[in-house]
Design a protein around this motif. Structure first.
Motif, PDB file in Angstrom:
ATOM      1  N   TYR A  37     122.744 -53.778 -61.145  1.00  0.00           N
ATOM      2  CA  TYR A  37     122.594 -52.346 -60.846  1.00  0.00           C
ATOM      3  C   TYR A  37     121.367 -52.096 -59.976  1.00  0.00           C
ATOM      4  O   TYR A  37     121.442 -51.372 -58.971  1.00  0.00           O
ATOM      5  CB  TYR A  37     122.486 -51.548 -62.141  1.00  0.00           C
ATOM      6  CG  TYR A  37     122.111 -50.103 -61.917  1.00  0.00           C
ATOM      7  CD1 TYR A  37     123.071 -49.186 -61.508  1.00  0.00           C
ATOM      8  CD2 TYR A  37     120.799 -49.662 -62.084  1.00  0.00           C
ATOM      9  CE1 TYR A  37     122.732 -47.858 -61.273  1.00  0.00           C
ATOM     10  CE2 TYR A  37     120.453 -48.343 -61.860  1.00  0.00           C
ATOM     11  CZ  TYR A  37     121.421 -47.437 -61.450  1.00  0.00           C
ATOM     12  OH  TYR A  37     121.076 -46.132 -61.206  1.00  0.00           O
ATOM     13  N   ALA A  41     122.185 -50.567 -56.300  1.00  0.00           N
ATOM     14  CA  ALA A  41     122.100 -49.105 -56.263  1.00  0.00           C
ATOM     15  C   ALA A  41     121.561 -48.558 -54.945  1.00  0.00           C
ATOM     16  O   ALA A  41     122.154 -47.642 -54.360  1.00  0.00           O
ATOM     17  CB  ALA A  41     121.273 -48.596 -57.443  1.00  0.00           C
ATOM     18  N   THR A  63     128.061 -49.864 -60.653  1.00  0.00           N
ATOM     19  CA  THR A  63     127.627 -48.582 -61.206  1.00  0.00           C
ATOM     20  C   THR A  63     126.843 -47.815 -60.146  1.00  0.00           C
ATOM     21  O   THR A  63     125.787 -48.268 -59.702  1.00  0.00           O
ATOM     22  CB  THR A  63     126.741 -48.799 -62.442  1.00  0.00           C
ATOM     23  OG1 THR A  63     127.444 -49.596 -63.403  1.00  0.00           O
ATOM     24  CG2 THR A  63     126.347 -47.473 -63.064  1.00  0.00           C
ATOM     25  N   GLY A 113     127.474 -54.224 -63.352  1.00  0.00           N
ATOM     26  CA  GLY A 113     126.228 -53.512 -63.084  1.00  0.00           C
ATOM     27  C   GLY A 113     126.133 -53.051 -61.645  1.00  0.00           C
ATOM     28  O   GLY A 113     125.726 -51.916 -61.361  1.00  0.00           O
ATOM     29  N   CYS A 171     134.232 -50.734 -60.876  1.00  0.00           N
ATOM     30  CA  CYS A 171     133.628 -50.796 -62.209  1.00  0.00           C
ATOM     31  C   CYS A 171     134.700 -50.959 -63.280  1.00  0.00           C
ATOM     32  O   CYS A 171     134.518 -51.711 -64.243  1.00  0.00           O
ATOM     33  CB  CYS A 171     132.814 -49.532 -62.463  1.00  0.00           C
ATOM     34  SG  CYS A 171     131.741 -49.627 -63.916  1.00  0.00           S
TER      35      CYS A 171
END
Length: 417
Positions: A63, A67, A122, A119, A90
């Motif tokens: 993540y 991200a 997300t 992860g 996901c």
């Protein structure tokens, strides 16, 4: 009091606000659930805490790394495409991870790959939501109130999320917490993608440029958030060690809850009024208070004293985070905000990991006070960064045409008194 409540009511009555506020809250609830859900699921299914912890960590790293990249794509192509793609990926990767854990004889590398993909898939929901608030409330004193509201949501997520995940895993089934987290992130992302009215849009012909991390305010605040994360991770670990030394480990949760309460209440108070002091000054003052406030833990040896210290120290955490995020969105073009904010989350995650690890070693070798000392050190470095980097934390000229919500901003309701 009534004026403060009116500010929050006015923020939530902004046209289009509920369309992204509620889905955004649902979609990022898994941030407080996924890590412990993986830990409980894998340990209960395979009886291996080491592997469970490693898989939880791999998911968190996935993540943190992905991200900002997903946020950059969202700035360039729009949030809807990223949200839909992430929801699909996901669901697939999360489902594959659950099936892999439950399958006997599945190679361990499959578990790690699917955990990392889950992860990484997300999306940076908090960054997307704050970017929408920024577009709606640019030039309004209510932006601080909106950011305070989002910080309160984050506090609730990280306090309540683990409790929900644990209850589901213990009361329903080992996989129940993780499956619920996957449903929330996928469902919330889909709902958020339907809110087109408030989605930030890039101006036609505008080029993306390099990474937003290299923009001055983003780098400064990311370094500061690295220190914040280090401090909070250290406080968590030090408080667990402190409770163990006093032979009442269950008190760690109580003390950390008191710290969170102090932070949440201060965040609500901050958002309830308009502040005349420059944001950069509020940032370094709150960072200083946060650092000095934790120092008495070097000498406290009672739970009552520790509760009072942590309550006071926590009061500056949420305001510092609110102001830091506001300085980021004010200091970058509207078309770069989602990525700029996502880098802050990555910095926080990294800081928490470093703080927990380093302070854990200090707690083992020298006790809880040494771990608290490292927390104060992180805060002290953060104070220097906030003070020295103040010159780079300047707002850019607003560009209403950067977003699709410029018309909404001209019709904002005024707070009642």
């Amino acid at each position: 009091m009534s004026a403060g409540v009116a500010r929050y009511r006015t923020v939530l009555s902004t046209p289009g606000a509920w369309g992204f506020f509620l889905p955004g809250m649902l979609a990022r609830f898994p941030l407080g659930m996924t890590g412990i859900s993986i830990l409980l699921f894998v340990s209960a299914t395979r009886g291996d805490y080491g592997t469970a912890g490693a898989l939880s960590a791999v998911s968190a790293v996935g993540y943190a790394v992905a991200a900002p990249q997903l946020a950059r794509v969202a700035d360039r192509l729009g949030q809807r495409r990223v949200l839909l793609g992430c929801a699909a990926l996901c669901a697939v990767s999360g489902g594959a991870f659950v099936a892999s854990v439950l399958s006997d004889g599945m190679p361990l590398w499959v578990l790690f790959v699917t955990a990392a993909l889950t992860g990484a898939a997300t999306p940076a929901i908090g960054s997307m939501v704050r970017a929408r608030w920024s577009g709606l409330l640019d030039g309004s004193s209510l932006k601080g109130t909106a950011f305070a509201l989002e910080s309160l949501v984050d506090e609730v997520i990280f306090i309540v999320g683990p409790v929900i995940a644990t209850s589901l895993a213990v009361g329903v089934g080992p996989a129940a917490g993780l499956i619920s987290a996957l449903v929330l992130v996928c469902g919330g992302s889909l709902l958020l993608s339907l809110s087109r009215r408030t989605e930030p849009q890039r101006k036609p012909g505008e080029k993306a440029g390099g990474s937003a991390l290299f923009l001055g305010p983003v780098a400064v605040v990311a370094a500061l958030n690295l220190c914040f994360g280090g401090m909070w991770g250290s406080i968590d670990m030090a408080t667990v060690a402190f409770s163990g030394e006093e032979h009442q480990r269950f008190m760690a949760g109580v003390l950390l809850g008191v710290y969170a309460i102090g932070s949440s209440v201060a965040g609500v108070v901050y958002g309830s009024r308009e502040w005349s002091a420059p944001l950069s000054r509020i940032l370094w003052v709150s960072t200083l208070i946060m650092t000095v406030g934790i120092l008495p833990m070097l000498w406290v040896h009672s739970f009552v004293g520790a509760g009072l210290v942590l309550l006071v120290a926590g009061t500056s955490s949420c305001p510092a985070m609110i102001v830091a995020m506001m300085l980021v969105v004010d200091g970058v073009p509207a078309s770069r905000r989602t990525e700029a904010l996502a880098w802050q989350s990555t910095a926080l995650w990294l800081g928490v990991s470093i703080g927990s690890s380093v302070s854990g070693h200090f707690a083992d070798s020298r006790g809880a006070q040494a771990a608290y000392a490292f927390a104060a050190l992180c805060g002290g470095v953060g104070f220097v960064i906030a003070l020295a980097g103040g010159r780079r934390l300047r707002p850019v000229e607003p560009a209403p045409a950067d977003t699709a919500t410029a018309d909404d901003r001209t019709n904002l309701p005024e707070p009642s008194h």
